[in-house]
Design a protein around this motif. Structure first.
Motif, PDB file in Angstrom:
ATOM      1  N   PHE A  86       0.918  -1.048   0.005  1.00  0.00           N
ATOM      2  CA  PHE A  86       0.084   0.092  -0.139  1.00  0.00           C
ATOM      3  C   PHE A  86       0.859   1.142  -0.050  1.00  0.00           C
ATOM      4  CE2 PHE A  86      -2.769   3.153   2.141  1.00  0.00           C
ATOM      5  CZ  PHE A  86      -3.898   3.172   1.259  1.00  0.00           C
ATOM      6  N   ALA A  87       0.906   1.710  -1.256  1.00  0.00           N
ATOM      7  CA  ALA A  87       1.966   2.873  -1.522  1.00  0.00           C
ATOM      8  C   ALA A  87       3.340   2.443  -1.105  1.00  0.00           C
ATOM      9  CB  ALA A  87       1.669   3.966  -0.463  1.00  0.00           C
ATOM     10  N   ALA A  88       4.095   2.905  -0.099  1.00  0.00           N
ATOM     11  CA  ALA A  88       5.426   2.121   0.193  1.00  0.00           C
ATOM     12  C   ALA A  88       5.558   1.314   1.077  1.00  0.00           C
ATOM     13  CB  ALA A  88       6.284   3.428   0.397  1.00  0.00           C
ATOM     14  N   ILE A  89       4.399   0.956   1.770  1.00  0.00           N
ATOM     15  CA  ILE A  89       4.408   0.279   3.033  1.00  0.00           C
ATOM     16  C   ILE A  89       3.951  -1.523   2.671  1.00  0.00           C
ATOM     17  CG2 ILE A  89       3.162  -0.233   5.062  1.00  0.00           C
ATOM     18  CD1 ILE A  89       2.555   2.650   4.920  1.00  0.00           C
ATOM     19  N   PRO A  90       4.909  -2.354   2.762  1.00  0.00           N
ATOM     20  CA  PRO A  90       4.664  -3.590   2.124  1.00  0.00           C
ATOM     21  C   PRO A  90       4.392  -4.709   3.598  1.00  0.00           C
ATOM     22  CG  PRO A  90       7.066  -3.262   2.300  1.00  0.00           C
ATOM     23  CD  PRO A  90       6.347  -2.140   2.557  1.00  0.00           C
ATOM     24  N   SER A  91       3.690  -5.447   3.151  1.00  0.00           N
ATOM     25  CA  SER A  91       3.300  -6.589   3.982  1.00  0.00           C
ATOM     26  C   SER A  91       3.241  -7.784   3.366  1.00  0.00           C
ATOM     27  CB  SER A  91       1.832  -6.295   4.795  1.00  0.00           C
ATOM     28  OG  SER A  91       1.734  -5.155   5.390  1.00  0.00           O
ATOM     29  N   THR A  92       4.111  -8.719   3.963  1.00  0.00           N
ATOM     30  CA  THR A  92       4.363 -10.059   3.294  1.00  0.00           C
ATOM     31  C   THR A  92       3.679 -11.044   4.060  1.00  0.00           C
ATOM     32  OG1 THR A  92       6.335  -8.911   2.387  1.00  0.00           O
ATOM     33  CG2 THR A  92       6.002 -11.630   2.395  1.00  0.00           C
ATOM     34  N   TYR A  93       3.367 -12.152   3.603  1.00  0.00           N
ATOM     35  CA  TYR A  93       2.596 -13.497   4.161  1.00  0.00           C
ATOM     36  C   TYR A  93       3.026 -14.327   3.347  1.00  0.00           C
ATOM     37  CZ  TYR A  93      -0.613  -9.586   5.662  1.00  0.00           C
ATOM     38  OH  TYR A  93      -1.148  -8.347   6.175  1.00  0.00           O
ATOM     39  N   SER A  94       3.304 -15.515   4.064  1.00  0.00           N
ATOM     40  CA  SER A  94       3.530 -16.863   3.388  1.00  0.00           C
ATOM     41  C   SER A  94       2.286 -17.417   3.000  1.00  0.00           C
ATOM     42  CB  SER A  94       4.463 -17.823   4.468  1.00  0.00           C
ATOM     43  OG  SER A  94       4.626 -19.075   3.948  1.00  0.00           O
ATOM     44  N   ALA A  95       2.625 -18.303   1.834  1.00  0.00           N
ATOM     45  CA  ALA A  95       1.389 -18.739   1.233  1.00  0.00           C
ATOM     46  C   ALA A  95       1.233 -19.975   2.051  1.00  0.00           C
ATOM     47  CB  ALA A  95       1.766 -19.101  -0.210  1.00  0.00           C
ATOM     48  N   LYS A  96       1.847 -20.492   2.756  1.00  0.00           N
ATOM     49  CA  LYS A  96       1.379 -21.704   3.482  1.00  0.00           C
ATOM     50  C   LYS A  96       0.682 -21.384   4.707  1.00  0.00           C
ATOM     51  CE  LYS A  96       5.978 -23.984   2.484  1.00  0.00           C
ATOM     52  NZ  LYS A  96       7.338 -24.299   3.147  1.00  0.00           N
ATOM     53  N   ASP A  97       0.639 -20.011   5.012  1.00  0.00           N
ATOM     54  CA  ASP A  97      -0.163 -19.692   6.113  1.00  0.00           C
ATOM     55  C   ASP A  97      -1.369 -19.289   5.884  1.00  0.00           C
ATOM     56  OD1 ASP A  97       2.134 -19.948   7.770  1.00  0.00           O
ATOM     57  OD2 ASP A  97       2.759 -17.709   7.732  1.00  0.00           O
ATOM     58  N   ILE A  98      -1.811 -19.424   4.327  1.00  0.00           N
ATOM     59  CA  ILE A  98      -3.224 -19.192   3.926  1.00  0.00           C
ATOM     60  C   ILE A  98      -4.041 -20.209   4.282  1.00  0.00           C
ATOM     61  CG2 ILE A  98      -4.623 -18.434   1.870  1.00  0.00           C
ATOM     62  CD1 ILE A  98      -2.183 -16.930   1.047  1.00  0.00           C
ATOM     63  N   ASP A  99      -5.089 -20.074   4.945  1.00  0.00           N
ATOM     64  CA  ASP A  99      -6.202 -21.171   5.059  1.00  0.00           C
ATOM     65  C   ASP A  99      -7.318 -21.264   4.251  1.00  0.00           C
ATOM     66  OD1 ASP A  99      -6.987 -23.318   6.731  1.00  0.00           O
ATOM     67  OD2 ASP A  99      -8.472 -22.335   7.706  1.00  0.00           O
ATOM     68  N   THR A 100      -7.870 -20.183   3.946  1.00  0.00           N
ATOM     69  CA  THR A 100      -9.024 -20.260   3.070  1.00  0.00           C
ATOM     70  C   THR A 100      -9.062 -18.925   2.470  1.00  0.00           C
ATOM     71  OG1 THR A 100     -10.244 -21.352   4.852  1.00  0.00           O
ATOM     72  CG2 THR A 100     -11.596 -20.388   3.211  1.00  0.00           C
ATOM     73  N   ILE A 101      -9.738 -19.107   1.014  1.00  0.00           N
ATOM     74  CA  ILE A 101     -10.073 -17.983   0.292  1.00  0.00           C
ATOM     75  C   ILE A 101     -11.457 -17.724   0.268  1.00  0.00           C
ATOM     76  CG2 ILE A 101      -9.852 -16.570  -1.759  1.00  0.00           C
ATOM     77  CD1 ILE A 101      -7.141 -17.757  -2.101  1.00  0.00           C
ATOM     78  N   ILE A 102     -12.106 -16.604   0.694  1.00  0.00           N
ATOM     79  CA  ILE A 102     -13.801 -16.569   0.615  1.00  0.00           C
ATOM     80  C   ILE A 102     -14.177 -15.526  -0.410  1.00  0.00           C
ATOM     81  CG2 ILE A 102     -15.923 -16.121   2.056  1.00  0.00           C
ATOM     82  CD1 ILE A 102     -14.255 -16.980   4.529  1.00  0.00           C
ATOM     83  N   ASN A 103     -15.001 -16.095  -1.428  1.00  0.00           N
ATOM     84  CA  ASN A 103     -15.564 -14.975  -2.226  1.00  0.00           C
ATOM     85  C   ASN A 103     -16.859 -14.741  -1.972  1.00  0.00           C
ATOM     86  OD1 ASN A 103     -16.230 -13.441  -4.420  1.00  0.00           O
ATOM     87  ND2 ASN A 103     -15.443 -15.249  -6.097  1.00  0.00           N
TER      88      ASN A 103
END
Length: 160
Positions: A86-103
């Motif tokens: 977001f602008a110059a502020i990055p946040s990084t998450y590991s793909a292994k930590d993703i449990d669910t994607i809800i649409n």
């Protein structure tokens, strides 16, 4: 690596444009004052110098932040990570930590839920939801993908 740009609303784009215009206007006025009057504004030159430095800093900051908001606000999926900038502020998450994607089609929201029960809303165009989900599934095939629609029942929501 797939890049997905933020979807800003029209109101946010207008606010960013106003911020950019204010920055440019403040810079031009400060430059004009500096050229026309120099350090002759006050009896104490240090106050005038501090004022000019502060005005230049604020105006350039407004310009840079508004440009960064438009150009560097995105989600990047790749290399086993989900990176949110977001602008110059990055946040990084590991793909292994993703449990669910809800649409959630009732509210038109795409949410990513992590194994520690935190979540983020993915703010991209609706047409890119499937591409985003496929990119995340490519990084972590164990992610559960759930669609909530207007016709779902309570039993369907409990499964997700």
């Amino acid at each position: 690596m797939k890049l997905f740009r933020y979807k800003f609303s029209r109101a946010i784009f207008i606010l960013i444009a106003i911020m950019f215009a204010l920055g440019v206007t403040a810079f031009i006025i400060t430059l004009w004052l500096t050229i026309k009057y120099g350090l002759d504004h006050t009896a104490i030159e240090a106050f005038t110098i501090a004022k000019y430095v502060l005005l230049f800093f604020v105006s350039v900051s407004l310009i840079i932040i508004s440009i960064l908001l438009v150009t560097r606000s995105c989600y990047i999926v790749g290399n086993g990570k989900l990176k949110m900038c977001f602008a110059a502020i990055p946040s990084t998450y590991s793909a292994k930590d993703i449990d669910t994607i809800i649409n959630d089609r009732t509210t038109d929201r795409l949410s990513v839920v992590f194994t520690n029960d935190t979540s983020i809303n993915v703010v991209i165009k609706n047409e890119l939801y499937n591409d985003f989900v496929q990119a995340v599934l490519k990084e972590n095939p164990k992610v559960e993908y759930s669609i909530r629609s207007k016709t779902s029942t309570e039993d369907d929501d409990k499964k997700a």
